[in-house]
Design an enzyme around this catalytic site. Structure first.
Site, PDB file in Angstrom:
ATOM      1  N   THR A 125       0.812  -1.219   0.000  1.00  0.00           N
ATOM      2  CA  THR A 125       0.000   0.000   0.000  1.00  0.00           C
ATOM      3  C   THR A 125       0.847   1.272   0.000  1.00  0.00           C
ATOM      4  OG1 THR A 125      -1.507   1.265   1.422  1.00  0.00           O
ATOM      5  CG2 THR A 125      -0.098  -0.290   2.531  1.00  0.00           C
ATOM      6  N   ASP A 126       0.260   2.359  -0.514  1.00  0.00           N
ATOM      7  CA  ASP A 126       0.934   3.667  -0.475  1.00  0.00           C
ATOM      8  C   ASP A 126       1.012   4.218   0.949  1.00  0.00           C
ATOM      9  OD1 ASP A 126      -1.727   4.409  -0.078  1.00  0.00           O
ATOM     10  OD2 ASP A 126      -1.786   5.890  -1.685  1.00  0.00           O
ATOM     11  N   GLU A 127       0.241   3.615   1.891  1.00  0.00           N
ATOM     12  CA  GLU A 127       0.260   4.131   3.269  1.00  0.00           C
ATOM     13  C   GLU A 127       1.629   4.008   3.906  1.00  0.00           C
ATOM     14  OE1 GLU A 127      -2.858   3.565   5.932  1.00  0.00           O
ATOM     15  OE2 GLU A 127      -4.392   3.681   4.387  1.00  0.00           O
ATOM     16  N   TYR A 150      -1.775  -0.566  11.103  1.00  0.00           N
ATOM     17  CA  TYR A 150      -1.960  -1.185   9.780  1.00  0.00           C
ATOM     18  C   TYR A 150      -0.784  -0.849   8.864  1.00  0.00           C
ATOM     19  CZ  TYR A 150      -3.374  -1.617   4.917  1.00  0.00           C
ATOM     20  OH  TYR A 150      -3.382  -1.903   3.580  1.00  0.00           O
ATOM     21  N   LYS A 154       2.234  -3.284   7.265  1.00  0.00           N
ATOM     22  CA  LYS A 154       2.477  -3.460   5.821  1.00  0.00           C
ATOM     23  C   LYS A 154       3.929  -3.078   5.487  1.00  0.00           C
ATOM     24  CE  LYS A 154      -0.169  -4.576   3.131  1.00  0.00           C
ATOM     25  NZ  LYS A 154      -0.688  -5.914   2.694  1.00  0.00           N
TER      26      LYS A 154
HETATM   27  P1  NAD Z   1     -10.150  -7.074   2.465  1.00  0.00           P
HETATM   28  O1  NAD Z   1     -10.156  -6.750   3.921  1.00  0.00           O
HETATM   29  O2  NAD Z   1     -11.325  -6.772   1.638  1.00  0.00           O
HETATM   30  O3  NAD Z   1      -9.837  -8.634   2.276  1.00  0.00           O
HETATM   31  C1  NAD Z   1      -8.860  -9.299   3.013  1.00  0.00           C
HETATM   32  C2  NAD Z   1      -9.022 -10.800   2.777  1.00  0.00           C
HETATM   33  O4  NAD Z   1      -7.992 -11.477   3.502  1.00  0.00           O
HETATM   34  C3  NAD Z   1     -10.359 -11.344   3.300  1.00  0.00           C
HETATM   35  O5  NAD Z   1     -10.917 -12.227   2.367  1.00  0.00           O
HETATM   36  C4  NAD Z   1      -9.964 -12.085   4.580  1.00  0.00           C
HETATM   37  O6  NAD Z   1     -10.825 -13.168   4.892  1.00  0.00           O
HETATM   38  C5  NAD Z   1      -8.556 -12.556   4.234  1.00  0.00           C
HETATM   39  N1  NAD Z   1      -7.731 -12.786   5.431  1.00  0.00           N
HETATM   40  C6  NAD Z   1      -7.568 -11.943   6.492  1.00  0.00           C
HETATM   41  N2  NAD Z   1      -6.769 -12.517   7.407  1.00  0.00           N
HETATM   42  C7  NAD Z   1      -6.413 -13.740   6.917  1.00  0.00           C
HETATM   43  C8  NAD Z   1      -5.589 -14.798   7.398  1.00  0.00           C
HETATM   44  N3  NAD Z   1      -4.977 -14.710   8.588  1.00  0.00           N
HETATM   45  N4  NAD Z   1      -5.439 -15.892   6.635  1.00  0.00           N
HETATM   46  C9  NAD Z   1      -6.058 -16.001   5.418  1.00  0.00           C
HETATM   47  N5  NAD Z   1      -6.865 -15.036   4.935  1.00  0.00           N
HETATM   48  C10 NAD Z   1      -7.036 -13.931   5.664  1.00  0.00           C
HETATM   49  O7  NAD Z   1      -8.837  -6.373   1.903  1.00  0.00           O
HETATM   50  P2  NAD Z   1      -8.598  -5.655   0.487  1.00  0.00           P
HETATM   51  O8  NAD Z   1      -9.056  -4.254   0.580  1.00  0.00           O
HETATM   52  O9  NAD Z   1      -9.082  -6.538  -0.582  1.00  0.00           O
HETATM   53  O10 NAD Z   1      -6.991  -5.621   0.472  1.00  0.00           O
HETATM   54  C11 NAD Z   1      -6.247  -6.695  -0.088  1.00  0.00           C
HETATM   55  C12 NAD Z   1      -4.775  -6.352  -0.017  1.00  0.00           C
HETATM   56  O11 NAD Z   1      -4.508  -5.155  -0.729  1.00  0.00           O
HETATM   57  C13 NAD Z   1      -4.258  -6.110   1.404  1.00  0.00           C
HETATM   58  O12 NAD Z   1      -2.980  -6.682   1.509  1.00  0.00           O
HETATM   59  C14 NAD Z   1      -4.183  -4.595   1.526  1.00  0.00           C
HETATM   60  O13 NAD Z   1      -3.178  -4.220   2.444  1.00  0.00           O
HETATM   61  C15 NAD Z   1      -3.814  -4.218   0.100  1.00  0.00           C
HETATM   62  N6  NAD Z   1      -4.243  -2.878  -0.341  1.00  0.00           N
HETATM   63  C16 NAD Z   1      -5.544  -2.495  -0.199  1.00  0.00           C
HETATM   64  C17 NAD Z   1      -5.948  -1.240  -0.701  1.00  0.00           C
HETATM   65  C18 NAD Z   1      -7.386  -0.772  -0.596  1.00  0.00           C
HETATM   66  O14 NAD Z   1      -7.651   0.373  -0.945  1.00  0.00           O
HETATM   67  N7  NAD Z   1      -8.323  -1.591  -0.138  1.00  0.00           N
HETATM   68  C19 NAD Z   1      -5.005  -0.406  -1.311  1.00  0.00           C
HETATM   69  C20 NAD Z   1      -3.667  -0.832  -1.404  1.00  0.00           C
HETATM   70  C21 NAD Z   1      -3.307  -2.083  -0.930  1.00  0.00           C
HETATM   71  O1  DAU Z   2      -4.084   4.061   0.608  1.00  0.00           O
HETATM   72  C1  DAU Z   2      -4.302   2.679   0.514  1.00  0.00           C
HETATM   73  C2  DAU Z   2      -5.114   2.232   1.702  1.00  0.00           C
HETATM   74  O2  DAU Z   2      -6.428   2.735   1.490  1.00  0.00           O
HETATM   75  C3  DAU Z   2      -5.145   0.724   1.898  1.00  0.00           C
HETATM   76  O3  DAU Z   2      -3.857   0.265   2.204  1.00  0.00           O
HETATM   77  C4  DAU Z   2      -6.099   0.340   3.027  1.00  0.00           C
HETATM   78  O4  DAU Z   2      -6.222  -1.079   3.088  1.00  0.00           O
HETATM   79  C5  DAU Z   2      -7.466   0.939   2.736  1.00  0.00           C
HETATM   80  O5  DAU Z   2      -8.331   0.690   3.817  1.00  0.00           O
HETATM   81  C6  DAU Z   2      -7.354   2.447   2.501  1.00  0.00           C
HETATM   82  O6  DAU Z   2      -6.969   3.133   3.722  1.00  0.00           O
HETATM   83  P1  DAU Z   2      -7.587   4.558   4.102  1.00  0.00           P
HETATM   84  O7  DAU Z   2      -7.438   4.743   5.549  1.00  0.00           O
HETATM   85  O8  DAU Z   2      -7.083   5.624   3.208  1.00  0.00           O
HETATM   86  O9  DAU Z   2      -9.115   4.258   3.671  1.00  0.00           O
HETATM   87  P2  DAU Z   2     -10.507   4.552   4.359  1.00  0.00           P
HETATM   88  O10 DAU Z   2     -11.540   4.206   3.350  1.00  0.00           O
HETATM   89  O11 DAU Z   2     -10.617   3.950   5.706  1.00  0.00           O
HETATM   90  O12 DAU Z   2     -10.466   6.126   4.525  1.00  0.00           O
HETATM   91  C7  DAU Z   2     -10.297   6.984   3.404  1.00  0.00           C
HETATM   92  C8  DAU Z   2     -10.321   8.405   3.916  1.00  0.00           C
HETATM   93  O13 DAU Z   2     -11.651   8.695   4.381  1.00  0.00           O
HETATM   94  C9  DAU Z   2      -9.413   8.652   5.101  1.00  0.00           C
HETATM   95  O14 DAU Z   2      -8.887   9.963   5.002  1.00  0.00           O
HETATM   96  C10 DAU Z   2     -10.346   8.555   6.315  1.00  0.00           C
HETATM   97  C11 DAU Z   2     -11.663   9.084   5.760  1.00  0.00           C
HETATM   98  N1  DAU Z   2     -12.881   8.516   6.382  1.00  0.00           N
HETATM   99  C12 DAU Z   2     -13.003   7.160   6.424  1.00  0.00           C
HETATM  100  C13 DAU Z   2     -14.110   6.588   6.995  1.00  0.00           C
HETATM  101  C14 DAU Z   2     -14.240   5.074   7.070  1.00  0.00           C
HETATM  102  C15 DAU Z   2     -13.874   9.348   6.855  1.00  0.00           C
HETATM  103  O15 DAU Z   2     -13.773  10.581   6.796  1.00  0.00           O
HETATM  104  N2  DAU Z   2     -14.974   8.775   7.428  1.00  0.00           N
HETATM  105  C16 DAU Z   2     -15.131   7.431   7.540  1.00  0.00           C
HETATM  106  O16 DAU Z   2     -16.165   6.968   8.100  1.00  0.00           O
END
Ligand code: NAD
Ligand code: DAU
Length: 336
Positions: A125-127, A150, A154
């Protein structure tokens, strides 16, 4: 090619599995997922009968189990998505985040090393770069500065994955993507939470001033980028995957209200997230140069399609928002 995909029942993992099986007739997928609150086999209904797809329920943080599974399935590549992915949950309860994201990644790397798996791709992730002042953009050499449990988990797992390349000469790649959005997104994250609450005429909680900036990437664009890294990425390298669409949260929520035809009065300001990163920004130039990848879905188009998907899948939303979801929601929002 046989991929062992971890976390394939989650938001991005399931999009990757669906896309791969649709577009890559040479790929077979074994999906390993623990089915936590975020894992949902409904997300994979369209591929569940495919002869090129199989599912194994299990925990990536159990080394013996993972080792045996890898020995048995003999994948050509491990594509590692599984994680505890929500920042707010990691603040409320960091232990499962460290266990899955760091120790779980270790178990997979170790199983890959012991079984000589030819390729390991770690999805990150970019985080990990932390908050960047305008107009900075992080390239892959930008220093790591994690703010939440988190992002720290990562960043740690990225370094661990790369250490297996340096120390054991394993073929490892890492990708770092910006904020994804699209269908099947769990409604704890900003976009699906705001869409589903708006459709139910519920309040839309904006953290702090709502001027935090995120760079939005349509989920299929992310999955295509990962496929491009698998095809053309160089071992030991990190590739950023950005969406090229940076917007303040408040603006995103106003766009959702305009698409759903709901009033701005649904927006409520709530107490800010602790350690909230103000702005993420990525340069994906390296990936584009190496593979030709660029994001294809413009944000307005992707957001409208996503709203449509939530309008047409109210049963999915209702099921996902029942049970554990409500107690999480109360814990995260009641005190705000
Ligand atoms: P998600 O939370 O939707 O899905 C996570 C999946 O992992 C689920 O199916 C869960 O059951 C499984 N999981 C969790 N713990 C586990 C374990 N111990 N063993 C086996 N399976 C397990 O997550 P997502 O948003 O699809 O993110 C997927 C990946 O992409 C993550 O590694 C996250 O860090 C990365 N990522 C997410 C975003 C985003 O915006 N959502 C952006 C950049 C990177
Ligand atoms: O940047 C990549 C990341 O993006 C991934 O690595 C993470 O898995 C994914 O969850 C996401 O993280 P963020 O913290 O950026 O996403 P989130 O959707 O939780 O929040 C996006 C922005 O919105 C953040 O600035 C917090 C704000 N927010 C979020 C929620 C849930 C609100 O203002 N209100 C809310 O209720």
């Amino acid at each position: 090619m046989k991929y062992l995909v971890t976390g394939g029942a989650g938001f991005i993992g399931s999009a990757f599995v669906r896309l791969c099986l649709r577009e890559r007739p040479d790929v077979e997928i074994v999906n390993l997922d623990k089915l936590t609150y975020a894992g949902n086999l409904e997300n994979l209904a369209e591929v569940s009968d495919s002869p090129r797809y199989s599912f194994v329920k299990g925990d990536i943080a159990e080394l013996d189990f993972v080792h045996n599974l890898v020995a048995e399935t003999k994948p050509d590549a491990i594509v590692h998505f599984a994680a505890e992915s929500h920042v707010d949950r990691s603040i409320l309860s960091p232990e499962p985040v460290i266990r899955t994201n760091f120790h779980g990644t270790f178990c997979l790397l170790e199983a890959a090393r012991r079984n000589q798996v030819p390729r390991f791709h770690h999805v990150s992730t970019d985080e990990v770069y932390g908050s960047l002042e305008e107009p900075l953009e992080a390239d892959e050499s930008y220093p790591l500065k994690a703010s939440s449990p988190y992002s720290a988990s990562k960043a740690g797992s990225d370094l661990l994955a790369l250490s297996y390349h340096t120390t054991y000469h394993m073929a490892v790649t890492v990708s770092r993507a910006s904020n994804n959005y699209g269908p099947y997104h769990f409604p704890e994250k900003l976009i699906p939470l705001m869409i589903s609450n708006a459709l139910e005429d519920k309040p839309l909680p904006i953290y702090g001033d709502g001027l935090q900036v995120r760079d939005w990437l349509y989920v299929d664009d992310h999955c295509r980028a990962i496929q491009a890294v698998l095809d053309k990425g160089r071992s030991g390298e990190i590739y950023n995957i950005g969406g090229s669409r940076s917007l303040p949260n408040r603006e995103v929520v106003e766009m959702i209200l305009a698409i759903t035809g709901k009033p701005k009065s649904l927006m409520v300001t709530v107490k800010d997230r602790p350690g909230h990163d103000r702005r993420y920004a990525l340069s994906s130039e390296k990936l584009t140069r190496a593979t030709g990848w660029t994001p294809l879905v413009p944000f307005e188009e992707g957001l409208a399609a996503t709203v449509r998907w939530y309008q047409e899948h109210r049963d999915w939303v209702a099921r996902v928002k029942s049970g554990e979801y409500q107690s999480y929601y109360d814990k995260n929002y009641a005190g705000r």
